[in-house]
Design a protein around this motif. Structure first.
Motif, PDB file in Angstrom:
ATOM      1  N   VAL A 213       0.877  -1.168   0.000  1.00 18.38           N
ATOM      2  CA  VAL A 213       0.000   0.000   0.000  1.00 18.38           C
ATOM      3  C   VAL A 213       0.909   1.210   0.000  1.00 18.38           C
ATOM      4  O   VAL A 213       1.610   1.473   0.980  1.00 18.38           O
ATOM      5  CB  VAL A 213      -0.937   0.014   1.225  1.00 18.38           C
ATOM      6  N   LEU A 214       0.931   1.918  -1.121  1.00 17.15           N
ATOM      7  CA  LEU A 214       1.814   3.071  -1.283  1.00 17.15           C
ATOM      8  C   LEU A 214       1.027   4.345  -1.053  1.00 17.15           C
ATOM      9  O   LEU A 214      -0.128   4.457  -1.484  1.00 17.15           O
ATOM     10  CB  LEU A 214       2.416   3.080  -2.682  1.00 17.15           C
ATOM     11  N   GLY A 215       1.650   5.286  -0.388  1.00 17.08           N
ATOM     12  CA  GLY A 215       0.951   6.524  -0.105  1.00 17.08           C
ATOM     13  C   GLY A 215       1.892   7.665   0.191  1.00 17.08           C
ATOM     14  O   GLY A 215       3.106   7.540   0.052  1.00 17.08           O
ATOM     15  N   ASP A 216       1.296   8.753   0.597  1.00 18.07           N
ATOM     16  CA  ASP A 216       2.041   9.960   0.889  1.00 18.07           C
ATOM     17  C   ASP A 216       1.679  10.434   2.294  1.00 18.07           C
ATOM     18  O   ASP A 216       0.519  10.725   2.571  1.00 18.07           O
ATOM     19  CB  ASP A 216       1.700  11.035  -0.151  1.00 18.07           C
ATOM     20  N   LYS A 217       2.652  10.464   3.157  1.00 17.47           N
ATOM     21  CA  LYS A 217       2.464  10.926   4.535  1.00 17.47           C
ATOM     22  C   LYS A 217       1.373  10.139   5.262  1.00 17.47           C
ATOM     23  O   LYS A 217       0.544  10.701   5.972  1.00 17.47           O
ATOM     24  CB  LYS A 217       2.173  12.422   4.569  1.00 17.47           C
ATOM     25  N   MET A 218       1.376   8.822   5.082  1.00 13.30           N
ATOM     26  CA  MET A 218       0.424   7.971   5.801  1.00 13.30           C
ATOM     27  C   MET A 218       0.923   7.799   7.237  1.00 13.30           C
ATOM     28  O   MET A 218       2.098   7.928   7.516  1.00 13.30           O
ATOM     29  CB  MET A 218       0.314   6.593   5.144  1.00 13.30           C
ATOM     30  N   ASN A 219      -0.007   7.469   8.106  1.00 16.82           N
ATOM     31  CA  ASN A 219       0.339   7.103   9.472  1.00 16.82           C
ATOM     32  C   ASN A 219      -0.578   5.949   9.882  1.00 16.82           C
ATOM     33  O   ASN A 219      -1.522   5.624   9.155  1.00 16.82           O
ATOM     34  CB  ASN A 219       0.246   8.313  10.413  1.00 16.82           C
ATOM     35  N   PRO A 220      -0.311   5.313  11.018  1.00 22.41           N
ATOM     36  CA  PRO A 220      -1.146   4.178  11.410  1.00 22.41           C
ATOM     37  C   PRO A 220      -2.642   4.510  11.497  1.00 22.41           C
ATOM     38  O   PRO A 220      -3.481   3.679  11.161  1.00 22.41           O
ATOM     39  CB  PRO A 220      -0.582   3.779  12.782  1.00 22.41           C
ATOM     40  N   ASN A 221      -2.979   5.725  11.919  1.00 27.77           N
ATOM     41  CA  ASN A 221      -4.396   6.117  11.971  1.00 27.77           C
ATOM     42  C   ASN A 221      -5.013   6.130  10.576  1.00 27.77           C
ATOM     43  O   ASN A 221      -6.173   5.754  10.397  1.00 27.77           O
ATOM     44  CB  ASN A 221      -4.563   7.488  12.620  1.00 27.77           C
ATOM     45  N   ASP A 222      -4.230   6.578   9.575  1.00 26.67           N
ATOM     46  CA  ASP A 222      -4.732   6.577   8.204  1.00 26.67           C
ATOM     47  C   ASP A 222      -5.059   5.157   7.750  1.00 26.67           C
ATOM     48  O   ASP A 222      -6.051   4.933   7.063  1.00 26.67           O
ATOM     49  CB  ASP A 222      -3.709   7.203   7.241  1.00 26.67           C
ATOM     50  N   VAL A 223      -4.205   4.218   8.130  1.00 20.65           N
ATOM     51  CA  VAL A 223      -4.459   2.834   7.733  1.00 20.65           C
ATOM     52  C   VAL A 223      -5.732   2.319   8.389  1.00 20.65           C
ATOM     53  O   VAL A 223      -6.568   1.677   7.739  1.00 20.65           O
ATOM     54  CB  VAL A 223      -3.249   1.938   8.072  1.00 20.65           C
ATOM     55  N   MET A 224      -5.919   2.622   9.662  1.00 17.43           N
ATOM     56  CA  MET A 224      -7.138   2.179  10.348  1.00 17.43           C
ATOM     57  C   MET A 224      -8.368   2.841   9.714  1.00 17.43           C
ATOM     58  O   MET A 224      -9.394   2.199   9.503  1.00 17.43           O
ATOM     59  CB  MET A 224      -7.064   2.500  11.843  1.00 17.43           C
ATOM     60  N   ASN A 225      -8.258   4.139   9.406  1.00 17.86           N
ATOM     61  CA  ASN A 225      -9.367   4.832   8.745  1.00 17.86           C
ATOM     62  C   ASN A 225      -9.603   4.279   7.346  1.00 17.86           C
ATOM     63  O   ASN A 225     -10.741   4.201   6.883  1.00 17.86           O
ATOM     64  CB  ASN A 225      -9.108   6.342   8.688  1.00 17.86           C
ATOM     65  N   MET A 226      -8.533   3.880   6.677  1.00 17.05           N
ATOM     66  CA  MET A 226      -8.676   3.304   5.337  1.00 17.05           C
ATOM     67  C   MET A 226      -9.453   1.991   5.414  1.00 17.05           C
ATOM     68  O   MET A 226     -10.231   1.673   4.509  1.00 17.05           O
ATOM     69  CB  MET A 226      -7.284   3.093   4.731  1.00 17.05           C
ATOM     70  N   MET A 227      -9.266   1.249   6.482  1.00 11.80           N
ATOM     71  CA  MET A 227     -10.022   0.008   6.660  1.00 11.80           C
ATOM     72  C   MET A 227     -11.520   0.311   6.741  1.00 11.80           C
ATOM     73  O   MET A 227     -12.335  -0.407   6.160  1.00 11.80           O
ATOM     74  CB  MET A 227      -9.562  -0.751   7.911  1.00 11.80           C
ATOM     75  N   SER A 228     -11.888   1.366   7.434  1.00 13.40           N
ATOM     76  CA  SER A 228     -13.303   1.724   7.510  1.00 13.40           C
ATOM     77  C   SER A 228     -13.808   2.252   6.169  1.00 13.40           C
ATOM     78  O   SER A 228     -14.969   2.053   5.816  1.00 13.40           O
ATOM     79  CB  SER A 228     -13.562   2.731   8.636  1.00 13.40           C
ATOM     80  N   VAL A 229     -12.938   2.909   5.410  1.00 14.89           N
ATOM     81  CA  VAL A 229     -13.307   3.371   4.067  1.00 14.89           C
ATOM     82  C   VAL A 229     -13.576   2.161   3.170  1.00 14.89           C
ATOM     83  O   VAL A 229     -14.536   2.148   2.394  1.00 14.89           O
ATOM     84  CB  VAL A 229     -12.198   4.269   3.464  1.00 14.89           C
ATOM     85  N   LEU A 230     -12.743   1.138   3.287  1.00 14.51           N
ATOM     86  CA  LEU A 230     -12.920  -0.063   2.466  1.00 14.51           C
ATOM     87  C   LEU A 230     -14.263  -0.740   2.723  1.00 14.51           C
ATOM     88  O   LEU A 230     -14.849  -1.344   1.819  1.00 14.51           O
ATOM     89  CB  LEU A 230     -11.777  -1.049   2.707  1.00 14.51           C
TER      90      LEU A 230
END
Length: 177
Positions: A142-159
Motif C-alpha cells: 500500500v503506497l501513499g504519501d504521509k500515511m500514518n497508522p491512523n490513516d491505515v485504520m481509517n482506510m479500513m473503515s473506508v474499504l
C-alpha cells in the motif's frame, strides 16, 4: 583531458548509484510476468466511494493512499520447489531493516505479517504478506504519501464503504481457492 575526467566521474557515479540489493520493488518487477505469479496494480478509483459519505479523517486517509501493488504466487504440486525459493527471497527482503515489522502471526508453513517503510508519522508504504503452503503467498504494498497508522485504520473503515469492482480482483480470488 578535462572531458575524460567528467565522463569517468559520471560512469563511476552510475555504478555506485546502481543498487544490486534485493528490494520488494525489484521482486515485483522481476516476477510480474512469470507464469506462477499474478500481479495487479490497484488505484483508489477501484473503490468507487461516495466521498460525501466519508468523515474528515476518512477523506484524509483516502487522499494519503496512492495505489496498491499486489503480487501472488499460486502454489501447486508442480511448483513446490519454486514456491520455497520465492518465499525465501521474500523473507530475506522483508528482513531488511528498512521494513519495520508491526505484527507477525503464524508459523513457517502459513502465516502473515504487516510491515512498513518510513517513520511512524510519514509512512511511505505498508506491506501485508501472507503465505500458506497449500495455496502460495501474496504480498500487498500500500503506497501513499504521509500515511500514518491512523490513516491505515481509517482506510479500513473506508474499504467497508467501498463498492469495489470485484471483476478487477478476479485473479486474486482464483489464487485463494
Amino acid at each position: 583531458m578535462k572531458s575524460i575526467y567528467i565522463v569517468l566521474i559520471a560512469v563511476c557515479s552510475l555504478f555506485v548509484s546502481c543498487n544490486s540489493e534485493p528490494t520488494l520493488q525489484k521482486f515485483f518487477v522481476e516476477n510480474q510476468e512469470k507464469k506462477d505469479f499474478i500481479a495487479l496494480d490497484i488505484s483508489p478509483t477501484i473503490l468507487n466511494i461516495d466521498k460525501a459519505s466519508l468523515t474528515g479523517e476518512q477523506k484524509k486517509a483516502l487522499e494519503s493512499f496512492d495505489k496498491m501493488n499486489v503480487i501472488a504466487f499460486k502454489a501447486n504440486d508442480k511448483n513446490k520447489a519454486e514456491y520455497e525459493v520465492e518465499k525465501a527471497k521474500l523473507n530475506t527482503i522483508l528482513k531488511d531493516e528498512k521494513y519495520q515489522e508491526l505484527i507477525k502471526v503464524g508459523s513457517g508453513s502459513q502465516g502473515a505479517s504487516v510491515s512498513f517503510v518510513g517513520t511512524e508519522d510519514n509512512i511511505e508504504e505498508f506491506i501485508f504478506y501472507a503465505n500458506k503452503k497449500e495455496n502460495g503467498f501474496a504480498v500487498v504494498r500500500v503506497l501513499g504519501d504521509k500515511m500514518n497508522p491512523n490513516d491505515v485504520m481509517n482506510m479500513m473503515s473506508v474499504l467497508q464503504k467501498a463498492n469495489v469492482d470485484l471483476e478487477q480482483l478476479k485473479p486474486l480470488q482464483d489464487i485463494m481457492k
